[in-house]
Design a protein around this motif. Structure first.
Motif, short mmCIF file in Angstrom:
data_model
loop_
_atom_site.label_atom_id
_atom_site.label_comp_id
_atom_site.label_asym_id
_atom_site.label_seq_id
_atom_site.Cartn_x
_atom_site.Cartn_y
_atom_site.Cartn_z
N VAL A 1 -0.19 4.77 1.42
CA VAL A 1 -0.66 4.74 2.80
C VAL A 1 0.22 3.80 3.61
N TYR B 1 -6.86 6.96 5.96
CA TYR B 1 -5.55 7.45 6.37
C TYR B 1 -5.64 8.84 7.00
N TRP C 1 -7.31 14.08 6.64
CA TRP C 1 -7.60 12.65 6.49
C TRP C 1 -8.18 12.37 5.11
N LEU D 1 1.15 9.65 4.55
CA LEU D 1 -0.21 9.17 4.80
C LEU D 1 -0.10 7.94 5.70
N SER E 1 0.82 -1.22 0.00
CA SER E 1 0.00 0.00 0.00
C SER E 1 0.85 1.26 0.00
N TYR E 2 2.15 1.12 0.20
CA TYR E 2 3.05 2.28 0.20
C TYR E 2 4.37 1.88 -0.43
N THR F 1 -9.15 8.64 2.24
CA THR F 1 -9.20 7.20 2.00
C THR F 1 -8.58 6.91 0.63
N ASP F 2 -7.79 5.86 0.55
CA ASP F 2 -7.14 5.47 -0.70
C ASP F 2 -7.24 3.97 -0.87
N THR G 1 1.36 1.38 6.23
CA THR G 1 0.65 0.36 7.00
C THR G 1 1.59 -0.63 7.68
N GLU H 1 -2.14 5.00 8.12
CA GLU H 1 -3.43 4.33 8.27
C GLU H 1 -4.19 4.90 9.47
#
Length: 328
Positions: A259, A289, A281, A307, A66-67, A283-284, A261, A309
């Motif tokens: 994001v 996030y 804040w 970003l 995610s990142y 969401t992706d 995580t 979580e």
């Protein structure tokens, strides 16, 4: 033999056309202006860099990551050097730091899907604490600058160095806590100095503050309940940026985008060691996030931001939130 020479000629020709194979270590040193005093130090730094290079490559090769990670100025540093860029030290006795705090009463509301103060005219540009554990001072000053700007209509840069040099409850470049900083500014100093009159040096100095330097004054500041992301969102919307403490582990230093995580910082034995500021804040790809402002300059992360979580206390980000409530 003729075949060997033919291959050699082809190899030379390709080298001329495409250049010699890239040396990632030399490329890294050139890009980040790294110069070392001896071949021994160069070899030691290269070893650290190659270990980080392997970690980055392994992580970024994961198809569902995610990142993403990348090389930056930290890639050849030792753990001891990296620790100098942290600095959150939670007070053993929070009575003093919480004395002026009040419990906020936030009504139940429908929150927007996203909020982002990064482009707000009252949020100053990302700064760099450098090799001084003063993140706590930067985390204290950003909400103050924002609150003052919202009240008076103009952004004024406020001094972190005053806190490093003068705040008596913490340790300057050795670390500290943002609510201690606010207590000192409100009850002892009578206000915070203008940055232009008390500039940042990234070193511990003798206190040089005088009341003639004051550029902002705190009326009140508030602690937020732990582990309540929705409450934090409501406070962000009503009051602005929130100071938080997080547990930084190895991958955080190499963050590039996406994001964050990583589960390593969720270890129960991991302790908060860095202060940052939540400024929004979103969401992706289904992951909620926080937008988090760091104090390592704009070359780190996503122009100085990460970003992280949201709603799961990632890296303990939802454990110690606090913010400025009002200014003079």
């Amino acid at each position: 033999m003729k075949l060997f020479f033919a291959f050699a000629i082809i190899a030379i020709a390709l080298s001329v056309v495409y250049g010699a194979p890239a040396d990632p270590w030399n490329e890294y040193k050139t890009k980040h202006g790294k110069k070392f005093g001896s071949t021994a130090e160069d070899a030691q730094r290269k070893k650290l860099f190659l270990a980080k290079d392997a970690l980055i490559a392994k992580h970024n090769s994961q198809p569902k990551a995610s990142y993403q990670l990348e090389h930056n100025e930290f890639s050849d540093m030792t753990p001891a050097e990296l620790s100098q860029y942290l600095g959150a030290v939670k007070p053993a006795n929070k009575t003093r730091s919480l004395e002026s705090m009040v419990r906020l009463e936030m009504e139940t509301r429908q929150l927007p899907d996203s909020l982002d103060y990064r482009t707000d005219s009252c949020l100053p540009g990302v700064r760099n604490q450098k090799q001084c554990g003063s993140c706590w001072a930067f985390a204290a000053i950003t909400p103050l600058e924002f609150a003052r700007c919202k009240k008076h209509g103009a952004l004024r840069a406020i001094s972190e160095q005053q806190l490093v040099d003068c705040e008596p409850y913490d340790y300057g470049c050795g670390g500290g806590w943002y609510t201690n900083a606010w207590y000192y500014l409100q009850y002892e100093a009578g206000g915070a100095a203008k940055r232009s009159l008390y500039p940042y040096t990234a070193t511990d100095n003798t206190c040089a503050f005088s009341s003639s330097m004051i550029g902002a004054k705190i009326s009140s500041y508030g602690d937020l309940p732990s582990f309540d992301a929705a409450y934090m969102q409501s406070v962000l919307q009503d009051y602005g940026p929130i100071s938080v403490a997080i547990a930084v582990t190895d991958s955080f230093f190499s963050y590039a985008s996406g994001v964050y995580t990583d589960v390593e910082c969720d270890d129960p034995n991991a302790y908060v060691n860095h202060a940052v500021v939540v400024v929004g804040w979103g969401t992706d790809n289904g992951i909620d996030y926080w937008i988090v402002r760091n104090s390592w300059g704009t070359k780190w992360g996503s122009a100085g931001y990460i970003l992280m979580e949201r709603g799961v206390n990632k890296c303990k980000i939802e454990k110690y939130p606090a913010t400025i409530l009002s200014v003079v």
